[in-house]
Design a protein around this motif. Structure first.
Motif, PDB file in Angstrom:
ATOM      1  N   MET A   1      96.575  22.698 -84.515  1.00 28.93           N
ATOM      2  CA  MET A   1      97.068  23.982 -85.008  1.00 28.93           C
ATOM      3  C   MET A   1      97.084  25.058 -83.922  1.00 28.93           C
ATOM      4  SD  MET A   1      97.922  23.699 -88.234  1.00 28.93           S
ATOM      5  CE  MET A   1      97.501  24.485 -89.772  1.00 28.93           C
ATOM      6  N   ILE A   2      96.086  25.060 -83.035  1.00 25.43           N
ATOM      7  CA  ILE A   2      96.024  26.132 -82.026  1.00 25.43           C
ATOM      8  C   ILE A   2      96.790  25.784 -80.751  1.00 25.43           C
ATOM      9  CG2 ILE A   2      93.820  27.014 -82.886  1.00 25.43           C
ATOM     10  CD1 ILE A   2      92.541  25.709 -80.317  1.00 25.43           C
ATOM     11  N   THR A   3      97.210  24.518 -80.619  1.00 24.20           N
ATOM     12  CA  THR A   3      97.944  24.116 -79.413  1.00 24.20           C
ATOM     13  C   THR A   3      99.385  23.698 -79.703  1.00 24.20           C
ATOM     14  OG1 THR A   3      97.095  21.850 -79.605  1.00 24.20           O
ATOM     15  CG2 THR A   3      95.859  23.374 -78.193  1.00 24.20           C
ATOM     16  N   GLY A   4      99.742  23.585 -80.981  1.00 29.49           N
ATOM     17  CA  GLY A   4     101.103  23.198 -81.330  1.00 29.49           C
ATOM     18  C   GLY A   4     101.438  21.775 -80.952  1.00 29.49           C
ATOM     19  N   THR A   5     100.452  20.891 -81.021  1.00 34.02           N
ATOM     20  CA  THR A   5     100.651  19.496 -80.616  1.00 34.02           C
ATOM     21  C   THR A   5     100.470  18.554 -81.802  1.00 34.02           C
ATOM     22  OG1 THR A   5      98.306  19.359 -80.003  1.00 34.02           O
ATOM     23  CG2 THR A   5      99.871  19.895 -78.248  1.00 34.02           C
ATOM     24  N   ASP A   6     100.885  17.318 -81.638  1.00 39.01           N
ATOM     25  CA  ASP A   6     100.623  16.240 -82.590  1.00 39.01           C
ATOM     26  C   ASP A   6      99.849  15.183 -81.814  1.00 39.01           C
ATOM     27  OD1 ASP A   6     100.656  13.904 -84.142  1.00 39.01           O
ATOM     28  OD2 ASP A   6     102.574  14.416 -85.073  1.00 39.01           O
TER      29      ASP A   6
END
Length: 686
Positions: free
Chosen positions: A311-316
């Motif tokens: 959520m805080i890094t915009g990654t999967d």
């Protein structure tokens, strides 16, 4: 779509060697990437959510994990017959099993995780501490040696100085971990830790380390690839725990300055590079009040709380796992990984916080959740009507939220918890609301002893339900009753049947009726007058309320639109057997409908002279036999259920009369485990 390298590591189908929410989580990403999913399941999980989500699913044995989800041979067999090129182990079960990673390699199957050497080195805590110290990562003082004799371990605990922590060398999730406050309790805590370690990891070796008073648990997400690249994705704070297991996690850590954050990340990257790490991993640190941090352990898998980092890094991170397992490089460089906003994860468990967080099992009779969106995720593996099984972890779901800053995220978390409504078994939702609303938690002053320090505030004395809420419950019951009689009237040709009237004139009820509801242990009398205008006058004690409203439906849920003395509210209403549940943004209310005495079961009180099972589980150890004399507080038995060890202790001094269960046998909740006679002096005094 195929993911791989020129070397030919193509992944088009993966097997998920797990169950529940993590299996569903992996499948969602796999589907988005165009990768097919193969599920495995035990007989008890036949109708579970992860089975329905998979492209293919194979039954691998009975409910006990040893015969299904921990059976390496069965899982490898399914991977072969399903033509899966890779296996994702999730977390728990085989995710940190060196032998399984090696077996995958031998069979030509990609293990979506680190090399077996990293699992081995980091899985044995004594080895990992030595490697970390050599790599310049700070470690806590302790004993990590091979001499496992009781006497030597006790000597080392004395040298380190109490309190100490006894930890299984292969431990994880708080299993095989005990805090020892003094030499007097060392032996009992050591034996308990060993039993749990043996049961969970098939290895009862332990280490001893200094226990820091009220530290923080701060961990760093790392990723490595096959090309020698390692990055970190900042830290998470997982300090608030019960039974040494996390309950609320957040990212980034509250109050951690950029300089400390940078040092944490650098230390975690050094740790990963020291073992040639590949894939997703977490380096866990213990942090004191001055923000000095020490290496605790490394989890060589995807963590339960990985969504807050996403959520805080915009990654999967699951997509990263699949790409890296196929030989690709890490998608982003360290400089390209940025931190934005704040995220929380609350673990929703089937457990009773009022009863020492005792895990439970049973059906999810009613389940409604907040709406998922870009800033709210519901990570779950169950649906309404599903059962939370006694055989596995009692976690129902993870509620994950994001906000522009910590306070915004915290408001989002509380709002989501208010909208998470479950009927059918005990949950920790109310406790999570109490915890997330505590002033010290709101201020970010968290540590691992938070719950015990603020116990009285987190478990306040139950107050009487507001009279307005009792009016809502009574109205809900009346309107439900009216709906039933209206339906009956439509189906019957006898318009004059007393059962077809919903005007308040049914049988001997004429305009006024007396109701009794039960608020906790207290009966509440309500005099209800049916008014000509369709409203109701409800008298509780010396106060009368004017009440009106209607029921309406949204999807599968029923809502009560209600006005009490002109104050309007919208409340979700669930009436199950003899209980009325009201769910609203103001909180949740549970009101019982008293059962007539002639219908209720007679309580014989036959368990007063013995001990009963607090949960369904396996009798792991029996310490007494008929004729033994015991003192109040003596441990009589040890039960294992839902991955938790529970000691059955003597409530009073007495003599064991009968023992009803042997070691290895199954006992159901509320079963009598043993019978004993109190000491004569105790009887005379009482």
């Amino acid at each position: 779509m195929k993911y791989g390298t020129s070397a030919g590591k193509h992944i088009t189908r993966i097997l998920i060697a797990n169950r529940g929410e993590i299996a569903c989580r992996v499948m969602r990403t796999a589907k988005r990437m165009g990768v097919q999913s193969v599920a495995v399941y035990s007989e008890v999980d036949r109708n579970s959510m992860h089975v329905d989500m998979a492209d293919k699913a194979y039954c691998i044995g009975p409910a006990p994990a040893q015969q299904s989800y921990l059976s390496m041979e069965k899982i490898i067999h399914v991977a072969k017959i399903s033509a899966a090129q890779a296996i994702h182990p999730g977390y728990g079960f085989l995710s940190e099993n060196t032998e399984f990673a090696e077996l995958c390699k031998q069979e030509g199957i990609i293990f979506i995780g680190p090399p077996s050497s990293a699992i081995r080195d980091m899985g044995i805590k004594s080895t990992s501490k030595s490697i970390m110290a050599a790599a310049g990562v700070p470690v806590v003082d302790g004993y990590h040696g091979v001499d496992q004799s009781d006497r030597w371990l006790q000597e080392q605990a004395g040298r380190i100085g109490y309190p100490v922590l006894v930890k299984a060398v292969r431990g994880a999730g708080g299993k095989g971990m005990r805090i020892v406050s003094s030499e007097k309790e060392f032996q009992e805590k050591l034996e308990s830790a060993r039993r749990e370690a043996k049961k969970s990891f098939n290895d009862d070796a332990v280490l001893i380390e200094k226990f820091l008073d009220r530290p923080r648990h701060v961990e760093v997400q790392v990723f490595g690839d096959h090309h020698g690249n390692v990055v970190h994705l900042f830290e998470r704070d997982c300090s608030v725990q019960r039974r040494h297991q996390k309950i609320i996690e957040e990212a980034p850590g509250p109050g951690i300055e950029p300089e400390v954050r940078s040092k944490l990340g650098e230390a975690a990257v050094r740790a990963a590079k020291a073992v040639n790490y590949v894939g997703a991993g977490t380096v866990e640190f213990i942090m004191d009040s001055k923000h000095n941090f020490y290496f605790m352990e490394m989890n060589t898998r995807l963590q339960v709380e990985h969504p807050v980092t996403e959520m805080i890094t915009g990654t999967d991170l699951v997509e990263w796992q699949l790409r890296i397992a196929a030989g690709e490089k890490i998608p982003l460089s360290q400089e390209e990984i940025t931190l934005q906003g704040h995220a929380f994860e609350a673990r929703i468990y089937a457990e009773d916080p009022e009863n020492s967080f005792m895990p439970g099992a049973g059906p999810l009779v009613h389940l409604s959740t907040p709406q998922a969106d870009l800033s709210t995720r519901i990570e779950t593996g169950v649906r309404q009507g599903d059962n939370v099984s006694v055989h596995y972890d009692p976690m129902i779901a993870k509620l994950v939220v994001w906000g522009a800053d910590r306070q915004a995220a915290l408001r989002k978390l509380r709002s989501g918890l208010h909208q998470y409504n479950i009927v059918g078994l005990h949950t920790n939702i109310d406790f999570l609301l109490s915890l997330s609303g505590h002033p010290m938690f709101e201020a970010g002053h968290v540590h691992t002893d938070f719950i015990s320090q603020y116990h009285s505030e987190l478990f306040p004395t139950q107050k009487a339900t507001a009279k307005e809420s009792l009016c809502q419950a009574a109205l809900g019951l009346i309107l439900k009753e009216k709906a039933v009689t209206d339906a009956f009237r439509l189906q019957t040709s006898d318009q004059f049947s007393p059962f077809a009237s919903s005007s308040g004139r049914r049988l001997n009820i004429c305009y006024t009726r007396n109701m009794t509801l039960k608020d906790g242990k207290n009966d509440v009398a309500i005099a209800v007058t049916y008014n000509q205008d369709g409203s109701y006058s409800m008298q509780i004690e010396d106060k009368t309320f004017r009440v009106l409203g209607d029921l309406y439906s949204e999807g599968d849920s029923t809502f009560l639109k209600c006005s009490v003395d002109g104050v309007a509210s919208h409340t979700q209403l669930v009436i199950l057997e003899n209980t009325i549940y009201l769910f609203s943004t103001e909180g949740r209310v549970q009101i019982d409908i008293p059962v007539p005495q002639y219908l209720s079961l007679v309580d014989t009180g036959g368990n007063q002279g013995g001990a009963i099972a607090p949960m369904t589980g396996t009798i792991e150890k029996v310490f007494v036999k008929p004729g033994d004399k015991v003192k109040a507080g003596d441990t009589l038995m040890v039960m294992i259920a839902m991955k938790m060890e529970h000691s059955i202790k003597a409530p009073k001094d007495g003599t064991i009369k009968k023992v009803f269960y042997k070691e290895g046998s199954q006992a159901s909740r509320h079963d009598s485990l043993l019978e004993f006679e109190e000491e004569e002096s105790e009887k005379r005094e009482s």
